[in-house]
Write an enzyme that holds these catalytic residues in place. Structure first.
Site, mmCIF file in Angstrom:
data_model
loop_
_atom_site.group_PDB
_atom_site.id
_atom_site.type_symbol
_atom_site.label_atom_id
_atom_site.label_comp_id
_atom_site.label_asym_id
_atom_site.label_seq_id
_atom_site.Cartn_x
_atom_site.Cartn_y
_atom_site.Cartn_z
ATOM 1 N N CYS A 49 -46.119 -38.430 -4.162
ATOM 2 C CA CYS A 49 -47.183 -37.549 -4.655
ATOM 3 C C CYS A 49 -46.624 -36.156 -4.899
ATOM 4 C CB CYS A 49 -48.326 -37.484 -3.644
ATOM 5 S SG CYS A 49 -49.163 -39.065 -3.328
ATOM 6 N N CYS A 87 -47.112 -37.384 1.153
ATOM 7 C CA CYS A 87 -46.366 -38.442 0.470
ATOM 8 C C CYS A 87 -45.336 -37.830 -0.486
ATOM 9 C CB CYS A 87 -47.337 -39.345 -0.297
ATOM 10 S SG CYS A 87 -46.516 -40.517 -1.404
#
Length: 443
Positions: free
Chosen positions: A359, A356
């Site tokens: 993230c 991600c």
């Protein structure tokens, strides 16, 4: 960021006929417009916009052959004015400026300063604030232009409201309403263009806009020539901060939305926009009842959407995150034990997926948070991570996980199963440390 200073500029209004409609644009007179602009990334750059320039004509003829990824890297070092000039020079009347009725009025000012013809369009959803309509009128008069307004399909709006009521988005999300009132009208508008210009900035929402390039092949919409890759998207303000935009608007005495004077920063439809508090991110005033990663109306969903093939490849190749020794790695069993209690200390956990991009974007700050608490004289807070993409059902059931990343606190004194979700889009070190300290006294 220093504002543009126009050395010699003569702009004359001219009527242009397009798609059966006569629109008024600004046309440069014979001669040139010279301007100086300093961006937030570079020193002063001298640019001269010529009314007749063979290089511009050549660029317009070969626009679709350009290497847009390489060009994005090159233009990333340029000022908003230079990026705007490149866009208008390359696409001429086949490009349009998307104007939302907020601080993106800066785009129109930049276009005006280039001395080139330009088009402006806006989506009238039927649910805008009165102040936004007033700004539309003020902008048209200030620049002597006509905005191309685009409206949703009346039957679709009527069917939606009759079936679900006026405020269904508070219950089942804004996606359906935005598709009817914004996305589909925009799609129709863009099919008549080869490129468009938006006011997206990276600092608007670190969760969903940190990867906004200054120019890209639009990953979502199609343009005049149809098919994937047929539309180019410019974001001249990508690297500019909110403070720099507002300094520019004030110095240039540009009309602005009066809602900005009432604490509104990001402005959309009236039911889905509210003012924000000091130090809140501006997009936190939009669809505030939804998760941070859902705060794209669909106009810029390319920020967070990629193909299934690309997603699978990214997931397989991504290295692990939050590898600081101060960050504890929790297994599913470890996390379940903490949920059940008792707990030996307060525990901050990031539920993440290594692939991600959001993230990945917070990895450095989260490591710093862990190191800050680990180095404290009294380590009262455990900072941990849990790879939730391999245990999605568990994370969804126990923590209500919808999107990555999600940060939660398991308070020491909390009851079994008690979880406190981190409510903000801010994931910088200072804010997370402040939240961790505040939650340390949670009862």
């Amino acid at each position: 960021m220093k504002v543009a200073t126009v050395a010699t500029a003569q702009i004359a209004p001219v009527n242009t006929l397009r798609s059966g409609k006569r629109i008024q644009v600004a046309k440069p007179l014979v001669g040139s417009v010279a301007f100086k602009m300093a961006s937030n990334k570079s020193t002063k750059a001298d640019v001269t916009c010529q009314a007749q320039n063979p290089q511009v004509n050549a660029a317009a003829a070969t626009a679709q052959k350009l290497d847009w990824d390489s060009l994005a890297k090159e233009l990333d070092l340029k000022s908003p004015l230079e990026i705007m000039d490149h866009a208008l020079a390359t696409f001429g009347t086949d490009i349009g400026i998307a104007f939302s009725g907020a601080e993106d009025v800066a785009l129109i000012e930049y276009a005006h300063l280039t001395g080139r013809p330009y088009r402006v369009f806006s989506l009238d959803t039927g649910r805008l604030n009165p102040e936004t309509y007033q700004l539309f009128d003020a902008v048209e008069k200030h620049y002597n232009i006509r905005i191309e307004y685009t409206f949703p399909d009346a039957q679709e709006c009527m069917d939606l409201v009759r079936e679900k009521g006026m405020f269904s988005f508070y219950e089942d999300g804004h996606g359906e309403c935005c598709r009817v009132r914004k996305v589909r009208p925009l799609r129709r508008q863009l099919t008549g263009l080869k490129a468009w210009i938006t006011g997206q900035r990276k600092d608007q929402s670190p969760g969903t806009r940190m990867a906004v390039p200054v120019v890209q092949v639009d990953p979502v919409f199609e343009g005049l020539d149809s098919g994937p890759g047929s539309l180019v998207k410019y974001n001249p303000l990508s690297n500019v901060t909110s403070a720099e935009v507002w300094n520019f608007l004030r110095v240039m005495n540009v009309p602005t939305n009066k809602l900005h004077e009432c604490g509104y920063v990001s402005i959309g439809c009236e039911p889905c926009t509210k003012s924000v508090l000091p130090n809140q991110l501006e997009r936190e005033g939009r669809w505030w009842w939804e998760d941070a990663a859902a705060k794209e109306c669909g106009l810029h969903s390319g920020n967070i959407v990629q193909s299934a093939e690309g997603q699978a490849a990214a997931e397989a190749a991504a290295p692990d995150l939050f590898t600081s020794t101060a960050v504890e790695t929790l297994s599913k069993a470890d996390l379940q034990k903490l949920l059940d209690g008792p707990r030996d200390k307060n525990t901050m956990v990031v539920l993440y997926a290594p692939w991600c991009q959001f993230c990945q974007g917070m990895e450095e700050s989260y490591n710093e948070v862990a190191e800050a608490f680990a180095g404290a004289s009294s380590a009262s807070l455990r900072v941990a991570k849990f790879q939730a993409d391999i245990e999605r059902d568990f994370a969804a059931e126990k923590f209500g996980l919808n999107t990555f990343p999600q940060i939660v606190m398991l308070p020491k004194s909390g009851k079994a199963g008690s979880v406190v979700k981190y409510p903000s889009e801010r994931r910088d070190t200072d804010t997370l440390v402040m939240w961790g300290k505040a939650m340390g006294g949670y009862q």
